[in-house]
Design an enzyme around this catalytic site. Sequence first.
Site, PDB file in Angstrom:
ATOM      1  N   GLU A 172       0.812  -1.209   0.000  1.00 51.84           N
ATOM      2  CA  GLU A 172       0.000   0.000   0.000  1.00 51.84           C
ATOM      3  C   GLU A 172       0.850   1.265   0.000  1.00 51.84           C
ATOM      4  O   GLU A 172       0.394   2.332  -0.408  1.00 51.84           O
ATOM      5  CB  GLU A 172      -0.935  -0.001   1.212  1.00 51.84           C
ATOM      6  CG  GLU A 172      -2.013  -1.081   1.135  1.00 51.84           C
ATOM      7  CD  GLU A 172      -2.934  -1.036   2.343  1.00 51.84           C
ATOM      8  OE1 GLU A 172      -2.681  -0.208   3.251  1.00 51.84           O
ATOM      9  OE2 GLU A 172      -3.904  -1.813   2.378  1.00 51.84           O
ATOM     10  N   GLU A 215      10.704  -7.405  -7.155  1.00 56.70           N
ATOM     11  CA  GLU A 215      11.966  -6.708  -6.952  1.00 56.70           C
ATOM     12  C   GLU A 215      12.379  -6.757  -5.491  1.00 56.70           C
ATOM     13  O   GLU A 215      11.552  -6.936  -4.612  1.00 56.70           O
ATOM     14  CB  GLU A 215      11.851  -5.259  -7.441  1.00 56.70           C
ATOM     15  CG  GLU A 215      11.492  -5.162  -8.921  1.00 56.70           C
ATOM     16  CD  GLU A 215      11.403  -3.738  -9.443  1.00 56.70           C
ATOM     17  OE1 GLU A 215      12.081  -2.850  -8.887  1.00 56.70           O
ATOM     18  OE2 GLU A 215      10.644  -3.514 -10.405  1.00 56.70           O
ATOM     19  N   TYR A 216      13.689  -6.632  -5.247  1.00 58.32           N
ATOM     20  CA  TYR A 216      14.266  -6.668  -3.903  1.00 58.32           C
ATOM     21  C   TYR A 216      13.965  -7.985  -3.201  1.00 58.32           C
ATOM     22  O   TYR A 216      13.647  -8.036  -2.015  1.00 58.32           O
ATOM     23  CB  TYR A 216      13.781  -5.478  -3.073  1.00 58.32           C
ATOM     24  CG  TYR A 216      14.143  -4.150  -3.698  1.00 58.32           C
ATOM     25  CD1 TYR A 216      15.447  -3.672  -3.642  1.00 58.32           C
ATOM     26  CD2 TYR A 216      13.187  -3.403  -4.383  1.00 58.32           C
ATOM     27  CE1 TYR A 216      15.790  -2.467  -4.253  1.00 58.32           C
ATOM     28  CE2 TYR A 216      13.526  -2.196  -4.991  1.00 58.32           C
ATOM     29  CZ  TYR A 216      14.823  -1.739  -4.916  1.00 58.32           C
ATOM     30  OH  TYR A 216      15.164  -0.556  -5.510  1.00 58.32           O
ATOM     31  N   MET A 278      14.998  -4.099 -17.280  1.00 54.84           N
ATOM     32  CA  MET A 278      14.581  -2.780 -16.796  1.00 54.84           C
ATOM     33  C   MET A 278      15.753  -1.795 -16.923  1.00 54.84           C
ATOM     34  O   MET A 278      16.351  -1.359 -15.938  1.00 54.84           O
ATOM     35  CB  MET A 278      14.061  -2.891 -15.362  1.00 54.84           C
ATOM     36  CG  MET A 278      12.767  -3.684 -15.280  1.00 54.84           C
ATOM     37  SD  MET A 278      12.029  -3.709 -13.623  1.00 54.84           S
ATOM     38  CE  MET A 278      13.119  -4.847 -12.784  1.00 54.84           C
ATOM     39  N   THR A 279      16.061  -1.463 -18.164  1.00 51.55           N
ATOM     40  CA  THR A 279      17.232  -0.647 -18.479  1.00 51.55           C
ATOM     41  C   THR A 279      16.900   0.840 -18.398  1.00 51.55           C
ATOM     42  O   THR A 279      16.899   1.567 -19.401  1.00 51.55           O
ATOM     43  CB  THR A 279      17.778  -1.026 -19.866  1.00 51.55           C
ATOM     44  OG1 THR A 279      16.677  -1.301 -20.754  1.00 51.55           O
ATOM     45  CG2 THR A 279      18.666  -2.239 -19.799  1.00 51.55           C
ATOM     46  N   TYR A 280      16.615   1.282 -17.182  1.00 50.90           N
ATOM     47  CA  TYR A 280      16.351   2.690 -16.896  1.00 50.90           C
ATOM     48  C   TYR A 280      16.527   2.923 -15.403  1.00 50.90           C
ATOM     49  O   TYR A 280      16.784   1.985 -14.655  1.00 50.90           O
ATOM     50  CB  TYR A 280      14.946   3.117 -17.333  1.00 50.90           C
ATOM     51  CG  TYR A 280      13.874   2.063 -17.201  1.00 50.90           C
ATOM     52  CD1 TYR A 280      13.347   1.729 -15.962  1.00 50.90           C
ATOM     53  CD2 TYR A 280      13.395   1.386 -18.319  1.00 50.90           C
ATOM     54  CE1 TYR A 280      12.360   0.756 -15.847  1.00 50.90           C
ATOM     55  CE2 TYR A 280      12.406   0.411 -18.208  1.00 50.90           C
ATOM     56  CZ  TYR A 280      11.894   0.107 -16.971  1.00 50.90           C
ATOM     57  OH  TYR A 280      10.928  -0.859 -16.847  1.00 50.90           O
ATOM     58  N   GLU A 281      16.421   4.173 -14.992  1.00 48.19           N
ATOM     59  CA  GLU A 281      16.566   4.589 -13.601  1.00 48.19           C
ATOM     60  C   GLU A 281      18.016   4.583 -13.108  1.00 48.19           C
ATOM     61  O   GLU A 281      18.268   4.356 -11.923  1.00 48.19           O
ATOM     62  CB  GLU A 281      15.674   3.768 -12.663  1.00 48.19           C
ATOM     63  CG  GLU A 281      14.185   4.081 -12.783  1.00 48.19           C
ATOM     64  CD  GLU A 281      13.778   5.424 -12.181  1.00 48.19           C
ATOM     65  OE1 GLU A 281      13.586   5.522 -10.954  1.00 48.19           O
ATOM     66  OE2 GLU A 281      13.648   6.385 -12.975  1.00 48.19           O
ATOM     67  N   TRP A 403       8.353   2.152 -20.394  1.00 50.12           N
ATOM     68  CA  TRP A 403       7.894   2.525 -19.053  1.00 50.12           C
ATOM     69  C   TRP A 403       7.825   4.051 -19.010  1.00 50.12           C
ATOM     70  O   TRP A 403       8.816   4.715 -18.992  1.00 50.12           O
ATOM     71  CB  TRP A 403       8.836   2.017 -17.964  1.00 50.12           C
ATOM     72  CG  TRP A 403       8.336   2.485 -16.638  1.00 50.12           C
ATOM     73  CD1 TRP A 403       8.723   3.606 -15.955  1.00 50.12           C
ATOM     74  CD2 TRP A 403       7.301   1.877 -15.840  1.00 50.12           C
ATOM     75  NE1 TRP A 403       7.997   3.731 -14.792  1.00 50.12           N
ATOM     76  CE2 TRP A 403       7.122   2.688 -14.700  1.00 50.12           C
ATOM     77  CE3 TRP A 403       6.513   0.734 -16.009  1.00 50.12           C
ATOM     78  CZ2 TRP A 403       6.188   2.388 -13.711  1.00 50.12           C
ATOM     79  CZ3 TRP A 403       5.589   0.435 -15.027  1.00 50.12           C
ATOM     80  CH2 TRP A 403       5.434   1.247 -13.889  1.00 50.12           C
TER      81      TRP A 403
END
Length: 426
Positions: A172, A215-216, A278-281, A403
Amino acid sequence: MVIHVVQPGDSLYRIAQTHGVPLPFLIQQNELREPARLTPGQTIVVPQPSETYLVKRGDTLGSIAARHGTTVLSLWQNNPQLGGTDRIYPGQMLVLSYPTPKLGAFAVNGYAYPNIDPRLLRKTLPYLTYLSVFSYGFDRTGRILPQNADLLIRMARQYQVKPLLVLTTLGEDGQFSGERAHLVLQNPSTRAALIDNLVQTLEKQGYAGVDIDFEYIPPEDAESYTAFIREVRARLEPLGKIVMVALAPKTSAGQRGLLYEAHDYQMLGEAADYVLLMTYEWGYALSEPMAVAPINKIEPVVRFATSVIPPAKIFMGIPNYGYDWSLPYIKGQTRARSLGNVQAVEQAIQVGAPIQFDETAQSPHYNYWRDRAEHEVWFEDARSIRTKLALAGEYQLHGISIWNIMRYFPQLWLVLNNLYEIEKLP
């Protein structure tokens, strides 16, 4: 197609004359809200159609497509001003085709939240192969938390787009939960319940498959995560549904860090139908100012991925946004503001900032002052998009993934549609 970089003293009229295209067409394709205002370093995409058509009274998109050996879908792709609708008027110029052969073909995935504006979605769907609806969570018993995505699923099907359910461990608070991932991965009954509920949700809501984004994950759960993906695929494959897995951007198998260690590229690549890098950030809200997706950071990830996963299974992520940092950057305190690529250019024009282009990162950026504070902005433009698409083509990847599609970026779709075929599935 030409990507024109605005020079000091340029006007849109002069750019149109230089490239031999009608000025209204140039404004329309780039969706320029204030065409009289440009800034040096801004990109203008100049489409160069091979065939156009002027709409006559009594024409419909279907009749035009049939008469010229094309499809309504292709007309939507070539004419973003239609917004994915069938509304045309006499005298309107439509692009029938662009020069062929194109540089290649991609499957295109786009992420959307359930609250996306239907007009924006309708305009974007002609360019997509898959629509990933972000996101569905689950509770401690493995029950899938509901989402109201019926409109997105129905619209996707109308445009030959396969809708995918994005399954995440988001709580949440909007954060990925390693604890929630651990709970389901290490408890056989919860894992079985989650898979059962996932299958039921996919079938009930009409999804074509699932995009799993955990993730994580604790490193000790790496093998269990791979086993979970195998189990999901074993259940979905007989139903004709696909399994995609989102992967953190690793450059080696032994890369350290909580984001990376449980994502075993080779094992997950074998377990799933497709993987999404996820090739960003690299540049993100709390980072120092830098490109969100610098090409010199993306390429090592793609190189490693293709060494252990067949390229035909790989989607490469492309960001559809930028960040605005206030300077000086203070680690742990500075938080960048997210902004769309169109918004970034409009802001540069408003503040009179020339746009620079970093050759190493292959990304645009600029600095400006506001309220006695200096700001630094990094974003995407037609040049950075073309470079990313070329990298995906060089490595013969199956597709790209955006994304996200919550903001419309005309130059993204112009460059993609002009240079590459977009895969559509029956």
